[in-house]
Design a protein around this motif. Structure first.
Motif, PDB file in Angstrom:
ATOM      1  N   UNK A 119       9.927   0.648  -9.389  1.00  0.00           N
ATOM      2  CA  UNK A 119       9.829   0.403  -7.949  1.00  0.00           C
ATOM      3  C   UNK A 119       8.767  -0.296  -7.524  1.00  0.00           C
ATOM      4  N   UNK A 120       7.586  -0.152  -8.100  1.00  0.00           N
ATOM      5  CA  UNK A 120       6.354  -0.757  -7.727  1.00  0.00           C
ATOM      6  C   UNK A 120       6.592  -2.410  -8.085  1.00  0.00           C
ATOM      7  N   UNK A 121       6.964  -2.581  -9.576  1.00  0.00           N
ATOM      8  CA  UNK A 121       7.113  -3.830  -9.886  1.00  0.00           C
ATOM      9  C   UNK A 121       8.344  -4.761  -9.249  1.00  0.00           C
ATOM     10  N   UNK A 122       9.458  -3.891  -9.000  1.00  0.00           N
ATOM     11  CA  UNK A 122      10.428  -4.658  -8.170  1.00  0.00           C
ATOM     12  C   UNK A 122      10.173  -4.895  -6.816  1.00  0.00           C
ATOM     13  N   UNK A 123       9.439  -4.144  -5.985  1.00  0.00           N
ATOM     14  CA  UNK A 123       8.868  -4.385  -4.835  1.00  0.00           C
ATOM     15  C   UNK A 123       7.972  -5.450  -4.660  1.00  0.00           C
ATOM     16  N   UNK A 124       7.213  -5.632  -5.806  1.00  0.00           N
ATOM     17  CA  UNK A 124       6.495  -6.837  -5.663  1.00  0.00           C
ATOM     18  C   UNK A 124       7.042  -8.080  -5.952  1.00  0.00           C
ATOM     19  N   UNK A 132       8.135   4.447   0.518  1.00  0.00           N
ATOM     20  CA  UNK A 132       9.141   4.258  -0.310  1.00  0.00           C
ATOM     21  C   UNK A 132       8.870   3.915  -1.756  1.00  0.00           C
ATOM     22  N   UNK A 133       7.465   3.749  -2.144  1.00  0.00           N
ATOM     23  CA  UNK A 133       6.894   3.279  -3.493  1.00  0.00           C
ATOM     24  C   UNK A 133       6.785   4.663  -4.246  1.00  0.00           C
ATOM     25  N   UNK A 175       0.730  -1.134  -0.018  1.00  0.00           N
ATOM     26  CA  UNK A 175      -0.072  -0.021  -0.167  1.00  0.00           C
ATOM     27  C   UNK A 175       0.825   1.173   0.020  1.00  0.00           C
ATOM     28  N   UNK A 176       0.947   2.010  -1.264  1.00  0.00           N
ATOM     29  CA  UNK A 176       1.771   3.090  -1.156  1.00  0.00           C
ATOM     30  C   UNK A 176       1.044   4.210  -0.219  1.00  0.00           C
ATOM     31  N   UNK A 218       8.657   3.465   8.405  1.00  0.00           N
ATOM     32  CA  UNK A 218       9.958   3.111   8.637  1.00  0.00           C
ATOM     33  C   UNK A 218      10.318   1.813   7.614  1.00  0.00           C
ATOM     34  N   UNK A 219       9.310   1.479   6.708  1.00  0.00           N
ATOM     35  CA  UNK A 219       9.538   0.252   6.020  1.00  0.00           C
ATOM     36  C   UNK A 219      10.133   0.460   4.665  1.00  0.00           C
TER      37      UNK A 219
END
Ligand code: 3PG
Length: 219
Positions: A209-214, A191-192, A24-25, A169-170
């Motif tokens: 960033x979204x794709x890499x985080x997933x 962070x997203x 959840x951004x 803080x994540x």
């Protein structure tokens, strides 16, 4: 003493919101015009649950614009601290409401509201106040400062049926260890949506960033 209990309709709406996307951004908009391209960039990367914070004056307008532009996303509001803000966000079209902490007034309103509430808590006493009103899902904030993964592991002992959205803080690389817990349903964070990328209109960067985080969640 309140006799209000979270309505089953809101409970199932909450389930739908919380199970859509594990990330959840937390979105803060300096310009209203950034809302739609930013939402589209996140959605292109697979992130379709959006928390628009009330930290700038553009939040309500952004929620309305995003609802229209991204009918398949869940568009919610964050940083809600008063009843007036809760109602204004519902009027703007918010599909869920996140608060940094909990007050009895907000918890009670959330039991019968249009948009379901994910109340913020950082301690078991706060959780228990919401639990009494029927809440079984909470934002855990500020997650890293309030005990992080070990705290949530400990919460699962007395409250195995409560789920959390840890936020605060994540970073991307920390999300997998939170989501590995049985009681974590999604992880939130800013962070997203780095402000410098938004300012630069680097929508491809946001999608990446979204794709890499997933992707990190699959490893
Ligand atoms: C929030 O409002 O949820 C937090 O500010 C998000 O925390 P983060 O910026 O540390 O991700």
């Amino acid at each position: 003493m309140s006799d209000k209990l979270l309505s089953p309709v809101l409970q199932s709406r909450l389930d739908a919101v919380l199970t859509r996307c594990p990330l959840v951004p937390v979105i803060t908009l300096e310009r209203l015009d950034d809302a739609v391209p930013l939402g589209q960039a996140l959605a292109a990367g697979g992130v379709t649950t959006l928390e628009i914070t009330l930290r700038t004056e553009h939040a309500y307008g952004a929620i309305t614009a995003l609802r229209k532009a991204l009918p398949d996303a869940w568009v919610g509001v964050g940083t809600v601290a008063t009843l007036e803000q809760y109602r204004a966000a519902e009027d703007a079209g918010a599909q869920f409401v996140i608060t940094p902490g909990s007050t009895l007034e907000l918890l009670e309103y959330g039991t019968q509201a249009q948009a379901p509430l994910i109340p913020g808590i950082s301690s078991l006493s706060e959780l228990m106040e919401g639990y009494r009103l029927g809440y079984r899902a909470f934002k855990f904030f500020p997650a890293e400062v309030a005990g992080g993964v070990p705290a949530l592991k400990a919460f699962a002992g007395p409250f195995p049926n409560v789920r959390f959205v840890p936020t605060g803080g994540i970073q991307a690389h920390m999300a997998p260890s939170y989501l590995a817990l049985s009681n974590v349903v999604a992880v939130g964070g800013s962070w997203l949506t780095p402000p410098d990328l938004i300012r630069a209109g680097d929508w491809a960067g946001i999608t990446r960033i979204a794709r890499e985080s997933l992707e990190m969640l699959k490893k």
